[in-house]
Design a protein around this motif. Structure first.
Motif, short mmCIF file in Angstrom:
data_model
loop_
_atom_site.label_atom_id
_atom_site.label_comp_id
_atom_site.label_asym_id
_atom_site.label_seq_id
_atom_site.Cartn_x
_atom_site.Cartn_y
_atom_site.Cartn_z
N LYS A 2 41.22 44.82 36.84
CA LYS A 2 42.03 43.28 36.89
C LYS A 2 41.90 42.80 38.45
N VAL A 3 41.44 41.48 38.68
CA VAL A 3 41.50 40.23 40.11
C VAL A 3 42.01 39.74 39.99
N LEU A 4 42.92 39.71 40.91
CA LEU A 4 44.62 39.07 41.17
C LEU A 4 43.39 37.05 42.54
N PHE A 5 43.16 36.72 42.47
CA PHE A 5 42.73 36.01 43.52
C PHE A 5 43.85 35.20 44.16
N THR A 6 43.08 35.48 45.79
CA THR A 6 44.40 35.12 46.46
C THR A 6 43.53 34.33 47.73
N ALA A 23 43.26 24.21 37.90
CA ALA A 23 44.20 24.91 37.90
C ALA A 23 44.56 25.98 37.92
N PRO A 24 45.47 27.12 38.57
CA PRO A 24 45.36 28.43 38.23
C PRO A 24 46.01 28.81 36.63
N GLY A 54 51.97 33.46 42.75
CA GLY A 54 51.00 32.46 42.47
C GLY A 54 50.54 31.73 44.11
N LEU A 55 49.72 31.07 43.48
CA LEU A 55 48.64 30.08 44.26
C LEU A 55 48.30 29.12 44.13
N THR A 56 49.03 27.69 44.75
CA THR A 56 48.01 26.70 44.19
C THR A 56 46.30 26.98 44.54
N TYR A 57 46.09 27.19 45.00
CA TYR A 57 44.58 27.32 45.00
C TYR A 57 44.16 28.78 44.81
N THR A 58 44.65 29.45 43.60
CA THR A 58 44.43 30.49 43.34
C THR A 58 42.85 30.72 42.37
N SER A 59 41.70 31.56 43.33
CA SER A 59 40.51 31.35 42.18
C SER A 59 39.60 29.84 42.02
N HIS A 60 39.81 29.67 43.39
CA HIS A 60 39.48 28.24 43.52
C HIS A 60 37.53 27.90 43.76
N PRO A 61 37.68 27.66 42.81
CA PRO A 61 36.29 27.25 42.50
C PRO A 61 34.97 27.66 43.52
N VAL A 62 35.19 27.38 44.24
CA VAL A 62 34.32 26.79 45.34
C VAL A 62 33.99 28.37 46.43
N SER A 63 34.99 28.79 46.64
CA SER A 63 35.33 30.11 47.46
C SER A 63 34.68 31.20 45.87
#
Ligand SMILES: Cc1ncc(COP(=O)(O)O)c(C=O)c1O
Length: 451
Positions: A108-112, A82-83, A313-322
């Motif tokens: 600092k990094v925000l993932f999209t 989860a985010p 925010g995004l449900t898939y932010t920082s998706h581990p596979v990505s």
């Protein structure tokens, strides 16, 4: 893997897929089956040399086993979190991006999920940080297809959606586009320094008229992508930075296409030693092995949200596979010295482009930086009449593209231009292979030259 025969892929896709950027009845997709290195193959076994890195994104080339293995291992360990949680890959990917960012300054990094939402979040950050709302972008730009990113986009792709109302507050300005410079039609040989000054004056005038106290950010592709591989003239990027500093405006670099080695540096803006306040990235971040975008920012921008909530925010932010793909992708780029290789092959590309220009009367100008190149095709070198009209195509441009595809060369044509954006692993022989096909294809446009 799935029970669909090769020959069913195309008819089934045509029946059920709704295609982006397309008139549905006119699509004719390549049913692609596999890819390796700088090549991909369709279901009939036809091989294509990929001169566009698919969508200008497969920077490290196709079928990299190290990246694929990293993604598989991540799937086995943890496919999703989860985010509000964190993971080994979230910690490591954000650290690696901070370290390779210009001057190591964007901590600092925000993932999209991609480039458009990276730009949307960059705008939110800039507006909330500065308390101002206007964003300045250039006419010759593409920043994504979501409503905010479309508003940022200067090119005609935004027009269809404008009547319904896109994100308000965007003001466009002109690009320092030397070959077709509005300000210098009667004086095309103006020294570069003066040329740069004219475009900075133009920008400052717009800042003045709009009111600096209303402008949150200037958002620019460091090197313009599909709108013409426009390489900033000397002093331009530094001048924009200085204007931002003078007026308290943030500089947002859109490095979605120009980043990750494309221009022979990690990020294009480094060619001019400029550090943006915020930088957006996607595409080459994972070399498209998985969807991912990112917004890297200076610590003081992030710190402004220490005690107030960042609403986004995004449900898939920082998706581990990505993120696993991004980490392995960056490691491959570092260990195989692909940025340096892109710079070296960029010199070869530049030579080949120059030679092509000398041999074909339909070539008006060629430009390139690293492995980011373009050919501008014209009907007449003196008048510079483009081979296809603004925002349009022509029989010659269509025929040129078809010739290349028939002969196994995949590339992107945009209006009257041909883009050359191959994977960074390409070698001289492979570049020559593509240029031999292009050399023949240009006989088509040469036939349309009028003077
Ligand atoms: C410079 C630039 N910014 C943003 C985008 C949008 O990225 P995405 O398609 O991942 O949303 C693109 C896509 O081509 C791009 O070239």
């Amino acid at each position: 893997m799935f029970p669909i025969a090769d020959e069913d892929i195309l008819p089934l896709s045509k029946e059920h897929v709704f295609w982006t950027w397309s008139a549905q009845a006119r699509v004719n997709p390549i049913p692609v089956k596999t890819a390796k290195g700088v090549y991909f193959w369709d279901i009939h076994g036809k091989r294509y040399l990929d001169f566009n890195s698919m969508t200008m994104c497969v920077n490290i080339g196709h079928g990299n086993e190290r990246v694929i293995a990293a993604m598989k291992a991540q799937l086995d360990e943890l496919p999703y979190a989860a985010p509000g949680m964190t993971t080994r890959v979230r910690a490591l990917a954000s650290k690696m991006i901070a370290e390779i960012s210009p001057g190591g300054a964007l901590r600092k990094v925000l993932f999209t999920l991609g480039g458009a939402d990276a730009n949307e979040n960059a705008v939110k950050l800039a507006r909330a940080y500065t308390g101002r709302y206007k964003i300045l972008t250039r006419y010759r730009s593409y920043h994504g297809a979501t409503a905010g990113a479309m508003a940022l986009t200067g090119d005609p792709r935004r027009h269809m959606w404008e009547p319904a109302g896109l994100m308000p507050g965007v003001v466009h300005f002109l690009d320092p586009y030397r070959y077709r410079s509005t300000f210098h039609r009667t004086n095309p040989d103006i020294p570069e320094e003066e040329f740069t000054r004219d475009y900075l004056n133009h920008l400052e005038e717009i800042i003045t008229y709009e009111g600096p106290e209303t402008i949150a950010a200037i958002l620019m592709e460091s090197v313009t992508g599909t709108n013409g591989i426009i390489i900033p003239p000397q002093g331009y990027m530094q001048g924009v930075r200085a204007l931002c500093d003078k007026y308290g405006i943030l500089l947002i670099a859109d490095e979605v296409m120009s980043g990750f080695g494309r221009t022979g540096k990690w990020f294009a803006i480094e060619h001019w030693d400029v550090i943006p306040d915020i930088m957006t990235m996607a595409k080459g971040l994972t070399s498209a092995y998985a969807p991912l975008g990112a917004v890297a920012m200076k610590p003081e921008i992030a710190a402004a949200f220490n005690d107030r909530v960042y609403e986004g925010g995004l449900t898939y932010t920082s998706h581990p596979v990505s993120l696993a793909a991004a980490i392995a992708n960056i490691q491959v780029m570092q260990e195989e010295h692909l940025v340096e290789h892109a710079a070296a092959m960029g010199r070869v590309l530049h030579r080949m482009l120059t030679e092509l220009g000398e041999n074909h009367p339909s070539v008006g100008e060629v430009r390139s930086i690293g492995l980011f190149g373009i050919i501008e095709l014209v009907r007449n070198r003196k008048t510079k009449e483009p081979m296809a009209p603004w925002n349009g195509t022509s029989p010659e441009m269509s025929a040129l593209r078809n010739y290349c595809l028939e002969h196994g060369l995949f590339l992107y044509t945009h209006w009257h231009t041909v883009l050359i954006i191959p994977p960074l692993i390409i070698n001289e022989e492979q570049l020559a292979e593509g240029f031999a096909i292009l050399d023949k294809a240009l006989e088509i446009t040469d036939g349309a030259v009028t003077g």
